[in-house]
Scaffold this motif. Structure first.
Motif, PDB file in Angstrom:
ATOM      1  N   LYS A  98       0.977  -1.168   0.015  1.00 16.00           N
ATOM      2  CA  LYS A  98       0.084  -0.119   0.130  1.00 16.00           C
ATOM      3  C   LYS A  98       1.001   1.344   0.122  1.00 16.00           C
ATOM      4  CE  LYS A  98      -2.558   0.647   3.718  1.00 16.00           C
ATOM      5  NZ  LYS A  98      -2.039   2.017   4.338  1.00 16.00           N
ATOM      6  N   ASP A  99       1.938   1.163   1.004  1.00 13.31           N
ATOM      7  CA  ASP A  99       2.930   2.358   0.789  1.00 13.31           C
ATOM      8  C   ASP A  99       3.534   2.553  -0.592  1.00 13.31           C
ATOM      9  OD1 ASP A  99       2.070   2.805   3.537  1.00 13.31           O
ATOM     10  OD2 ASP A  99       3.904   1.930   4.478  1.00 13.31           O
ATOM     11  N   LYS A 118      -4.604   3.803  -7.639  1.00 20.63           N
ATOM     12  CA  LYS A 118      -5.830   4.061  -6.818  1.00 20.63           C
ATOM     13  C   LYS A 118      -6.625   2.967  -6.416  1.00 20.63           C
ATOM     14  CE  LYS A 118      -7.394   7.744  -8.558  1.00 20.63           C
ATOM     15  NZ  LYS A 118      -8.349   8.921  -9.006  1.00 20.63           N
ATOM     16  N   ALA A 119      -7.000   1.859  -7.437  1.00 21.35           N
ATOM     17  CA  ALA A 119      -8.061   1.052  -7.409  1.00 21.35           C
ATOM     18  C   ALA A 119      -7.025  -0.097  -6.514  1.00 21.35           C
ATOM     19  CB  ALA A 119      -8.267   0.597  -8.812  1.00 21.35           C
ATOM     20  N   ARG A 120      -5.932  -0.167  -6.739  1.00 17.41           N
ATOM     21  CA  ARG A 120      -5.137  -1.353  -6.090  1.00 17.41           C
ATOM     22  C   ARG A 120      -4.939  -0.862  -4.423  1.00 17.41           C
ATOM     23  NH1 ARG A 120      -0.261  -4.045  -9.774  1.00 17.41           N
ATOM     24  NH2 ARG A 120      -1.645  -4.737 -11.584  1.00 17.41           N
ATOM     25  N   TYR A 121      -4.621   0.467  -4.521  1.00 20.47           N
ATOM     26  CA  TYR A 121      -4.399   0.961  -3.197  1.00 20.47           C
ATOM     27  C   TYR A 121      -5.686   0.780  -2.270  1.00 20.47           C
ATOM     28  CZ  TYR A 121      -3.257   4.383   0.857  1.00 20.47           C
ATOM     29  OH  TYR A 121      -3.280   4.963   2.034  1.00 20.47           O
ATOM     30  N   GLN A 122      -6.781   1.179  -2.718  1.00 23.52           N
ATOM     31  CA  GLN A 122      -7.997   1.104  -2.247  1.00 23.52           C
ATOM     32  C   GLN A 122      -8.545  -0.348  -1.756  1.00 23.52           C
ATOM     33  OE1 GLN A 122     -10.135   3.275  -1.032  1.00 23.52           O
ATOM     34  NE2 GLN A 122     -11.875   2.013  -0.628  1.00 23.52           N
ATOM     35  N   GLN A 157      -8.916  -1.709   1.758  1.00 29.90           N
ATOM     36  CA  GLN A 157     -10.245  -2.318   2.146  1.00 29.90           C
ATOM     37  C   GLN A 157     -10.379  -3.702   2.678  1.00 29.90           C
ATOM     38  OE1 GLN A 157     -13.315  -0.475   1.561  1.00 29.90           O
ATOM     39  NE2 GLN A 157     -13.983  -2.125   3.010  1.00 29.90           N
ATOM     40  N   GLU A 158      -9.121  -4.503   2.238  1.00 26.53           N
ATOM     41  CA  GLU A 158      -9.172  -5.769   2.758  1.00 26.53           C
ATOM     42  C   GLU A 158      -8.650  -5.684   4.190  1.00 26.53           C
ATOM     43  OE1 GLU A 158      -6.410  -9.810   2.100  1.00 26.53           O
ATOM     44  OE2 GLU A 158      -6.249  -8.211   0.470  1.00 26.53           O
ATOM     45  N   ILE A 159      -7.723  -4.769   4.496  1.00 23.47           N
ATOM     46  CA  ILE A 159      -7.191  -4.729   6.039  1.00 23.47           C
ATOM     47  C   ILE A 159      -8.057  -4.213   6.838  1.00 23.47           C
ATOM     48  CG2 ILE A 159      -5.328  -3.373   7.245  1.00 23.47           C
ATOM     49  CD1 ILE A 159      -3.678  -3.356   5.020  1.00 23.47           C
ATOM     50  N   PHE A 160      -8.953  -3.099   6.211  1.00 26.08           N
ATOM     51  CA  PHE A 160      -9.861  -2.586   7.227  1.00 26.08           C
ATOM     52  C   PHE A 160     -10.825  -3.022   7.525  1.00 26.08           C
ATOM     53  CE2 PHE A 160     -13.743   0.335   7.482  1.00 26.08           C
ATOM     54  CZ  PHE A 160     -13.297   1.162   8.394  1.00 26.08           C
TER      55      PHE A 160
END
Length: 593
Positions: free
Chosen positions: A207-208, A233-237, A241-244
């Motif tokens: 993510k970083d 942006k899509a990959r970051y999201q 989302q998976e972690i969150f």
């Protein structure tokens, strides 16, 4: 099990306290006093209020009530004022002290990273570990203060408990029993959430990395050219989302259970308040008793909340400290030897074998040759032949897995690492430059006093002296615009020339250059090899090159293929053999006719 966990928690305290004391004795003293004085002041304040109310209601008679009341009211005013001033002092000390401690911890972490074997940087698990250790290293700073906060809360808790129990031992017992389930829930989920954070270290790094790609100058052009912003942006999201989602599920369970169990202490407080209230109505207690006990009941609950909170933090910090300590215990394979080294007279590879960790096939196999001072040796071969790896072994970034490397007839492991690397002028393929001044980029790492004349001479030898015409502040110009608006940005070839200037600046007894002309135009390439031939007279020179027309300056040529030496000789000898070198040379000569 509980005893072992308690020992694990307390075992880090001497180190944490020593760290705190070494960083600032003044701030440590203020914070320690605060942990003791503040809870005592709160208990004294409750007692003063009790006696004021009893005196006003007539439940307490004294010979001179006016004088006693005046004294109590003055004390009631002084205690909170003193506590408030001390809280400000503690807050002031904490803010500055934490900055000092954080800087100390960061420097210690930098030391660990700088001293780590290069092999570790080839392993993604090391980066995951380093990321979590960097985050968790602050636990070393805060553990001692969390424990002292817990001690401070314990003083308030025990003092309040003793006073409450003097009226009825059942009060304190019920409050402690009611708080116990909530403490267990917090402890359980602290461990669960921390273990989850460790398991997500790889995803956090990804993510970083995606954020870095979106925001760094190095990739700004490519990101826009290929229009990959939405993909980033899509990959970051998606990763976020998976972690969150997983974290939210665990946090929700923790919240619901905590709310449920926190109802118990409130029920106990209500019951005790009713019991004391009826005691006042029946004459068994005074209004002062009501004020004292209900006030202390709330204070006891606040102390219990703090104990649970600090206990949870201590437990979490223990997990973090264990993670940090496991990183500090990573063994080093490349260990500096005891012998000094002043110059390189000979280099010998004796049946050297080497393979990277996790790879079944060795990169180098049975490599043997001798290079003496005054000789120039060229290594040639296709990509992946093992040329760069051979140079890394010579610099002891890695140690051989078989055979031996000798310098001046002694095993390379016998020499001090800093001496070994100082004796070589080294250019590594793709060597980066630094966001420092032009002068610092050339002279960096040199022990001797830098002179502008020597810096300019090195720039001339590498063909980078043209940079002086582009630098608005001469040698004081920054080699990037990342920090200075009037800095200069370099092309690939310009950057390589500057890195080569750094190599030539050292004037070492031996030079090692890995593809020194890879990004250069033909004119610059000719200049580099002419400088190499002139400047390195009387020195040991080892260089690699894909362009075989450049190897004519070498006294000998070694041809590597699949990690083995398959040919060795002068350019003329190898061409006459009509072997692999002749094949590659003919191919390049025909291609560039």
């Amino acid at each position: 099990m509980q005893k072992r966990q308690l020992f694990g928690t307390l075992s880090a305290l001497p180190y944490c306290l020593r760290l705190s004391w070494q960083s600032s004795r003044k701030y440590t003293t203020v914070r320690l006093l605060g942990k003791i004085i503040l809870p005592v002041a709160d208990i004294l304040g409750a007692y003063v209020l009790k006696y004021v109310l009893d005196l006003l209601s007539g439940a307490w008679t004294v010979p001179e009530p006016s004088r006693t009341l005046t004294g109590l009211l003055l004390l009631a005013a002084v205690l909170p004022l003193t506590a408030a001033i001390f809280r400000r002092l503690v807050s002031y000390a904490e803010g500055l002290h934490n900055n000092i401690l954080e800087q100390y911890v960061q420097q210690d972490l930098m030391d660990k990273a700088l001293s780590a074997d290069l092999e570790l940087f080839d392993n993604p698990r090391f980066y995951d570990k380093f990321a979590t250790v960097r985050r968790d290293s602050y636990a070393l700073t805060y553990q001692i203060w969390n424990v002292l906060d817990c001690v401070s809360a314990s003083i308030g808790f025990l003092g309040t408990l003793v006073v409450l129990s003097s009226s009825s031992p059942l009060y304190g017992l019920l409050m402690v029993a009611a708080a116990f389930p909530s403490a267990l829930v917090n402890r359980k989920y602290t461990k669960v959430l921390y273990e989850f954070s460790l398991s997500q270290a790889g995803n956090e790094r990804k993510k970083d990395y995606l954020f870095w790609l979106s925001s760094t100058r190095e990739y700004a052009q490519s990101v826009r050219l290929y229009g990959i912003g939405p993909m980033l942006k899509a990959r970051y999201q998606a990763i976020w989302q998976e972690i969150f989602s997983k974290k939210r599920k665990m946090a929700c369970s923790r919240m619901l259970l905590t709310i449920l169990f926190e109802l118990l202490p409130h029920a106990v407080i209500l019951g005790v308040t009713l019991h004391i209230s009826f005691g006042v109505l029946n004459g068994a207690a005074t209004i002062g008793d009501y004020s004292l006990y209900t006030g202390l009941l709330s204070q006891l609950w606040s102390s219990i909340i703090l104990l649970v909170e600090y206990g949870t933090q201590i437990y979490e910090n223990r997990l973090k400290i264990e993670n940090v300590q496991s990183f500090q215990q990573v063994p080093r394979k490349v260990i500096s030897g005891p012998l000094p080294l002043e110059s390189v007279e000979s280099i010998e590879f004796d049946h050297v074998r080497f393979g990277y960790a996790g790879m079944e096939k060795p990169v180098l196999e049975d490599v043997s040759f001798i290079l003496r001072r005054g000789e120039k040796l060229a290594l040639v071969g296709v990509n992946g032949a093992g040329k760069s790896t051979l140079i890394k072994l010579l610099m002891r970034f890695y140690d051989v897995t078989g055979g031996q490397i000798r310098i001046n007839g002694r095993a390379i492991r016998e020499y001090r690492l800093e001496d070994l690397r100082r004796c070589f002028g080294v250019y590594c393929q793709g060597a980066p430059n630094f966001g420092f001044t032009l002068r610092e980029n050339v002279s960096i790492g040199s022990d001797e006093a830098q002179t502008d004349e020597k810096v300019l001479a090195a720039l001339g030898k590498s063909g980078a002296d043209f940079l002086m015409g582009q630098a608005p502040h001469g040698l004081d110009t920054s080699i990037t615009r990342q920090f200075e608006e009037d800095g200069i940005e370099l092309s690939g070839g310009q950057s390589q020339k500057l890195a080569l200037a750094r190599t030539f600046y050292r004037e070492a007894s031996a030079f090692v250059l890995d593809e020194p002309s890879a990004s250069l135009d033909p004119e610059a390439e000719e200049h580099i090899f002419r400088s190499l031939e002139e400047f390195c007279q009387g020195k040991a020179v080892l260089f690699t090159s894909h362009r075989l027309t450049n190897v004519s300056i070498a006294d000998r040529i070694i041809v590597l293929e699949d990690g083995r030496i398959i040919e060795c000789g002068t350019k003329e000898e190898l061409l006459n053999q009509s072997g692999r070198f002749a094949e590659l040379y003919t191919y390049q000569a025909e291609k560039f006719k």
